[in-house]
Design an enzyme around this catalytic site. Sequence first.
Site, PDB file in Angstrom:
ATOM      1  N   ARG A 105       0.968  -0.938   0.115  1.00 47.09           N
ATOM      2  CA  ARG A 105       0.347   0.117  -0.063  1.00 47.09           C
ATOM      3  C   ARG A 105       0.897   1.047   0.050  1.00 47.09           C
ATOM      4  O   ARG A 105       1.637   1.278   0.938  1.00 47.09           O
ATOM      5  CB  ARG A 105      -0.898   0.264   1.129  1.00 47.09           C
ATOM      6  CG  ARG A 105      -1.640   1.375   1.376  1.00 47.09           C
ATOM      7  CD  ARG A 105      -2.832   1.258   2.646  1.00 47.09           C
ATOM      8  NE  ARG A 105      -4.057   0.614   1.694  1.00 47.09           N
ATOM      9  CZ  ARG A 105      -5.130   0.629   2.144  1.00 47.09           C
ATOM     10  NH1 ARG A 105      -5.493   1.294   3.177  1.00 47.09           N
ATOM     11  NH2 ARG A 105      -5.928   0.051   1.752  1.00 47.09           N
ATOM     12  N   HIS A 132      -7.328   1.021  -6.459  1.00 44.48           N
ATOM     13  CA  HIS A 132      -7.427  -0.137  -5.828  1.00 44.48           C
ATOM     14  C   HIS A 132      -7.985  -1.407  -6.047  1.00 44.48           C
ATOM     15  O   HIS A 132      -9.187  -1.557  -5.573  1.00 44.48           O
ATOM     16  CB  HIS A 132      -8.480   0.749  -4.476  1.00 44.48           C
ATOM     17  CG  HIS A 132      -8.423   0.036  -3.032  1.00 44.48           C
ATOM     18  ND1 HIS A 132      -7.564  -0.977  -2.686  1.00 44.48           N
ATOM     19  CD2 HIS A 132      -9.103   0.342  -1.809  1.00 44.48           C
ATOM     20  CE1 HIS A 132      -7.729  -1.334  -1.614  1.00 44.48           C
ATOM     21  NE2 HIS A 132      -8.695  -0.451  -0.943  1.00 44.48           N
ATOM     22  N   GLN A 135      -9.774  -3.834  -4.064  1.00 46.19           N
ATOM     23  CA  GLN A 135     -11.148  -3.506  -3.391  1.00 46.19           C
ATOM     24  C   GLN A 135     -12.254  -3.851  -4.646  1.00 46.19           C
ATOM     25  O   GLN A 135     -13.346  -4.402  -4.427  1.00 46.19           O
ATOM     26  CB  GLN A 135     -11.080  -2.025  -3.185  1.00 46.19           C
ATOM     27  CG  GLN A 135     -12.418  -1.479  -2.723  1.00 46.19           C
ATOM     28  CD  GLN A 135     -12.824  -2.015  -1.323  1.00 46.19           C
ATOM     29  OE1 GLN A 135     -12.073  -2.088  -0.353  1.00 46.19           O
ATOM     30  NE2 GLN A 135     -14.197  -2.555  -1.249  1.00 46.19           N
ATOM     31  N   ASP A 227     -17.279   6.669  -1.781  1.00 52.50           N
ATOM     32  CA  ASP A 227     -16.096   6.795  -1.025  1.00 52.50           C
ATOM     33  C   ASP A 227     -15.747   8.264  -0.458  1.00 52.50           C
ATOM     34  O   ASP A 227     -16.509   9.103  -0.897  1.00 52.50           O
ATOM     35  CB  ASP A 227     -14.937   6.328  -2.027  1.00 52.50           C
ATOM     36  CG  ASP A 227     -13.606   6.156  -1.483  1.00 52.50           C
ATOM     37  OD1 ASP A 227     -13.553   5.926  -0.084  1.00 52.50           O
ATOM     38  OD2 ASP A 227     -12.346   6.205  -1.888  1.00 52.50           O
ATOM     39  N   CYS A 267     -16.403   1.300   0.333  1.00 49.12           N
ATOM     40  CA  CYS A 267     -15.232   0.570   0.575  1.00 49.12           C
ATOM     41  C   CYS A 267     -14.887   0.650   1.821  1.00 49.12           C
ATOM     42  O   CYS A 267     -14.201  -0.248   2.267  1.00 49.12           O
ATOM     43  CB  CYS A 267     -14.191   0.879  -0.541  1.00 49.12           C
ATOM     44  SG  CYS A 267     -13.452   2.678  -0.290  1.00 49.12           S
ATOM     45  N   ARG A 295     -13.109  -9.113   0.791  1.00 43.62           N
ATOM     46  CA  ARG A 295     -11.970  -8.756   0.688  1.00 43.62           C
ATOM     47  C   ARG A 295     -11.036 -10.126   0.682  1.00 43.62           C
ATOM     48  O   ARG A 295     -10.159 -10.364   0.059  1.00 43.62           O
ATOM     49  CB  ARG A 295     -11.122  -7.700   1.296  1.00 43.62           C
ATOM     50  CG  ARG A 295     -12.146  -6.094   1.076  1.00 43.62           C
ATOM     51  CD  ARG A 295     -11.582  -5.700  -0.024  1.00 43.62           C
ATOM     52  NE  ARG A 295      -9.946  -5.667  -0.118  1.00 43.62           N
ATOM     53  CZ  ARG A 295      -9.318  -4.631   0.312  1.00 43.62           C
ATOM     54  NH1 ARG A 295      -9.893  -3.418   0.775  1.00 43.62           N
ATOM     55  NH2 ARG A 295      -7.833  -4.587   0.119  1.00 43.62           N
TER      56      ARG A 295
END
Length: 327
Positions: A105, A132, A135, A227, A267, A295
């Site tokens: 990340r 991402h 996700q 988001d 998310c 996930r």
Amino acid sequence: MTIRHFLLDTDLTPGEQSAILDAADHIKATRRVRSTEPGPLAGRSVALLFEKPSTRTRMSFDVAVAELGGHCVVVDAATTQLGRGESIEDTAAVFSRYVDAIVVRTFAQDRLERMAAAASVPVVNALSDHAHPCQALADLQTIRERRGSLAGLTLAYFGDGNNVAHSLVLAGALAGMRVRVASPPGYEPFEQVLRQAARIGLVTGGAVSVTHDALAAASGADVLYTDVWASMGQDAEADSRSLVFQPYQLDEKVVEAAGADAIVMHCLPAHRGLEITGSVLDGPRSVVLDQAENRLHAQKALLAFLLERTDPISRSSPRVLAAEVTP
Ligand code: CP
Ligand code: NVA
């Protein structure tokens, strides 16, 4: 030497993405079934390297690797020599001597690309400023669970044209979905991402469009997604952004404009009262906890896929058989 990385959604073909979602469904359905077979990651190790905070990604990858029979090393980049200026290339090369995959990340996408170029094991994007993709895999799995299939569905995304939006646009296009993005002027997804999605859509039947009208985007949509308005690294802009983004809040009016059985997605982490109202986030259409759970399943399927298609590590030190050292 073949190494399969997952830096962006488009590192998978439409068929590969679909196969990973099928595998994720199977993994989810059989999670609690005890097996005497060694897991696909038995004897393997995976590094999780974080340059930004995380709850879901960190937990789900750690548990995924453990449940696949492997060992996970979770590393906060600030506590490594990377945090003191060691190069990303040297870090990737050294990690490659210890582990079978590196999950990262980070900030700029370029850091992931440099890491992948120097690594001899798969590198996985666990969120960058640009995308991402892990996700998005879990999100597609969640939508399929509710709607049976993906092609032809309309997903409306509200707010910042950020990393999560980019991955939804690309993964949605790979799945043949129609993705509408409603963003304030100046905060749309990158043109390059929109063009790439449109090209993919020519093959898959998917489509992408951008509007500044939230209710128009919601009209008849199957999926409503939002988001945060200020992503990690943008905290100083949070106040100014909250004014600009207010017309794009996912609230009851937006839900009413959508299809009668539209689902609500986020998310997480969420800010109730900013990008989404508390009643919508916690309401009956919300599938946010399924997204978080998926996930785990989607990343198990992804890791197994990447490792199966990557040549075994050819470490420079020769392996010595026990028989050769026994006097
Ligand atoms: N959705 C997501 O990636 O959450 P974390 O930042 O908690 O990992
Ligand atoms: N866009 C958000 C996603 C968090 C999972 C961020 O980058 O902070």
